[in-house]
Design a protein around this motif. Structure first.
Motif, PDB file in Angstrom:
ATOM      1  N   LEU A  60      41.284   7.365  48.118  1.00  0.00           N
ATOM      2  CA  LEU A  60      40.141   8.230  47.834  1.00  0.00           C
ATOM      3  C   LEU A  60      40.394   9.638  48.364  1.00  0.00           C
ATOM      4  O   LEU A  60      40.118  10.629  47.671  1.00  0.00           O
ATOM      5  N   ALA A  61      40.964   9.732  49.567  1.00  0.00           N
ATOM      6  CA  ALA A  61      41.289  11.044  50.126  1.00  0.00           C
ATOM      7  C   ALA A  61      42.319  11.759  49.265  1.00  0.00           C
ATOM      8  O   ALA A  61      42.224  12.968  49.016  1.00  0.00           O
ATOM      9  N   THR A  62      43.316  11.010  48.780  1.00  0.00           N
ATOM     10  CA  THR A  62      44.353  11.594  47.925  1.00  0.00           C
ATOM     11  C   THR A  62      43.761  12.085  46.612  1.00  0.00           C
ATOM     12  O   THR A  62      44.099  13.173  46.121  1.00  0.00           O
ATOM     13  N   ALA A  63      42.869  11.286  46.020  1.00  0.00           N
ATOM     14  CA  ALA A  63      42.247  11.676  44.745  1.00  0.00           C
ATOM     15  C   ALA A  63      41.388  12.925  44.916  1.00  0.00           C
ATOM     16  O   ALA A  63      41.391  13.818  44.063  1.00  0.00           O
ATOM     17  N   ALA A 122      42.104  16.511  43.054  1.00  0.00           N
ATOM     18  CA  ALA A 122      41.128  17.255  42.261  1.00  0.00           C
ATOM     19  C   ALA A 122      40.997  18.685  42.765  1.00  0.00           C
ATOM     20  O   ALA A 122      40.829  19.628  41.984  1.00  0.00           O
ATOM     21  N   TRP A 123      41.084  18.861  44.070  1.00  0.00           N
ATOM     22  CA  TRP A 123      40.939  20.187  44.687  1.00  0.00           C
ATOM     23  C   TRP A 123      42.197  21.036  44.521  1.00  0.00           C
ATOM     24  O   TRP A 123      42.132  22.195  44.090  1.00  0.00           O
ATOM     25  N   LEU A 124      43.359  20.452  44.815  1.00  0.00           N
ATOM     26  CA  LEU A 124      44.597  21.230  44.832  1.00  0.00           C
ATOM     27  C   LEU A 124      45.287  21.294  43.478  1.00  0.00           C
ATOM     28  O   LEU A 124      45.818  22.340  43.096  1.00  0.00           O
ATOM     29  N   ALA A 176      48.889  14.963  48.388  1.00  0.00           N
ATOM     30  CA  ALA A 176      48.568  15.774  47.209  1.00  0.00           C
ATOM     31  C   ALA A 176      49.410  17.045  47.162  1.00  0.00           C
ATOM     32  O   ALA A 176      49.996  17.387  46.125  1.00  0.00           O
ATOM     33  N   GLU A 177      49.492  17.758  48.285  1.00  0.00           N
ATOM     34  CA  GLU A 177      50.267  18.997  48.299  1.00  0.00           C
ATOM     35  C   GLU A 177      51.761  18.695  48.177  1.00  0.00           C
ATOM     36  O   GLU A 177      52.506  19.437  47.535  1.00  0.00           O
TER      37      GLU A 177
END
Length: 309
Positions: A112-115, A119-121, A172-173
């Motif tokens: 969930l944190a990765t998703a 979405a943000w990055l 994500a980054e």
């Protein structure tokens, strides 16, 4: 649905790379628990990055990898903050008191944190089926943890939640950087950039008498240094970059239960019926999330990633 810019079978290969990474990460918590039995948590949490950075330097030199630009170095520093410093240090401090099986269910919130970070990055916008499946899986893990904790969260739980936020951002980054530099290059350069900052703390936290450190603790430290902190990222970042950060990142919902199995085999921690029920719910969530049609265009991997070290 196959993406326009991906060859046939790329989705399956991305999932395979993602699962290889998850398998490598799944023993991180049990191995960390072994390591902190005789080693300082700060030494384990940061020292593994120093060891992995030495290996990364050799690999980058052998492969003659081009140096990242100044702009890329800034973004690599963010990757390092999440997966080289944040998650390892916070999770290790938590495991100084918490059981690996308990930590595993909280770390299950990483998808969930990765998703959210994707979405943000990266501008990824998964559909309603993905979010529903992921939220149900995450709620299952939170409810399970809350029930085990008797209706509250301990200091270790809060440290683990911080670790989850760190790793979601770093994943994500790092996946975004993998599309420019390549998967193994991204984690290698992130480790090298972080090493000078980590050395003083690692030196101060190093054991005064290495002879007093047991072989099991040394083995756990070796695993988190070589596999968790380096080799598993080769497959994981490549899978995220190929298949989409949110989509492949959802495979992390399987990791807590692979970790539970590892904790039972390595540490002798019990796995109860409630854990098996939670595992079944999460498996269903993964299957449903994987059925979400892919509407996002995922940029192609860097050509440099084709050159394996």
């Amino acid at each position: 649905m196959k993406l326009p810019n991906q060859p046939r079978g790329a989705d399956g290969r991305a999932a395979c790379f993602g699962m290889l990474g998850i398998l490598g990460f799944s023993l991180t918590l049990p191995a960390t628990r072994l390591a902190v039995a005789d080693l300082d948590p700060v030494f384990v949490g940061l020292g593994r990055a120093v060891v992995a950075a030495g290996l990364a330097a050799v690999v980058l030199w052998w492969a003659k990898a081009p140096r990242p630009s100044l702009r890329q170095c800034g973004r690599l520093a963010l990757v390092a903050a999440g997966v080289v410093v944040g998650f390892p240090l916070l999770s290790t401090l938590a495991l100084h008191t918490a059981a690996a099986a308990h930590a595993a269910v909280i770390v299950g919130l990483a998808p969930l944190a990765t998703a959210l970070c994707a979405a943000w990055l990266a501008g990824e916008r998964p559909g309603i089926l993905y979010w529903t499946a992921t939220l149900i899986g995450g709620a299952t893990i939170v409810g399970f943890c809350w029930w085990i904790g008797g209706g509250g969260l301990s200091r270790a739980d809060w440290l683990l939640l911080g670790a989850v936020a760190s790793v979601g951002f770093g994943y994500a980054e790092g996946a975004r950087m993998s599309r420019e530099l390549g998967a193994w290059q991204t984690i290698s350069w992130a480790l090298l950039l972080a090493k000078p900052c980590l050395l003083p703390a690692v030196w101060l936290a190093a054991p005064a008498h290495w002879a007093a450190v047991g072989w099991t603790s040394l083995g756990g430290f070796a695993y988190v240094s070589l596999v968790s902190m380096y080799l598993a990222f080769f497959a994981w970042y490549k899978g995220l970059a190929m298949g989409g950060i949110a989509r492949i990142g959802q495979l992390q919902l399987l990791q807590p239960f692979l970790t539970l199995a590892g904790a039972a085999l390595i540490l002798g921690e019990a796995v109860g019926r409630s854990q098996m029920i939670a595992a079944s719910i999460v498996l269903v969530c993964v299957i449903l999330g994987r059925r979400e049609p892919r509407r996002l265009r995922v940029p192609a991997l860097s050509h440099s990633d084709a050159r394996s070290p």
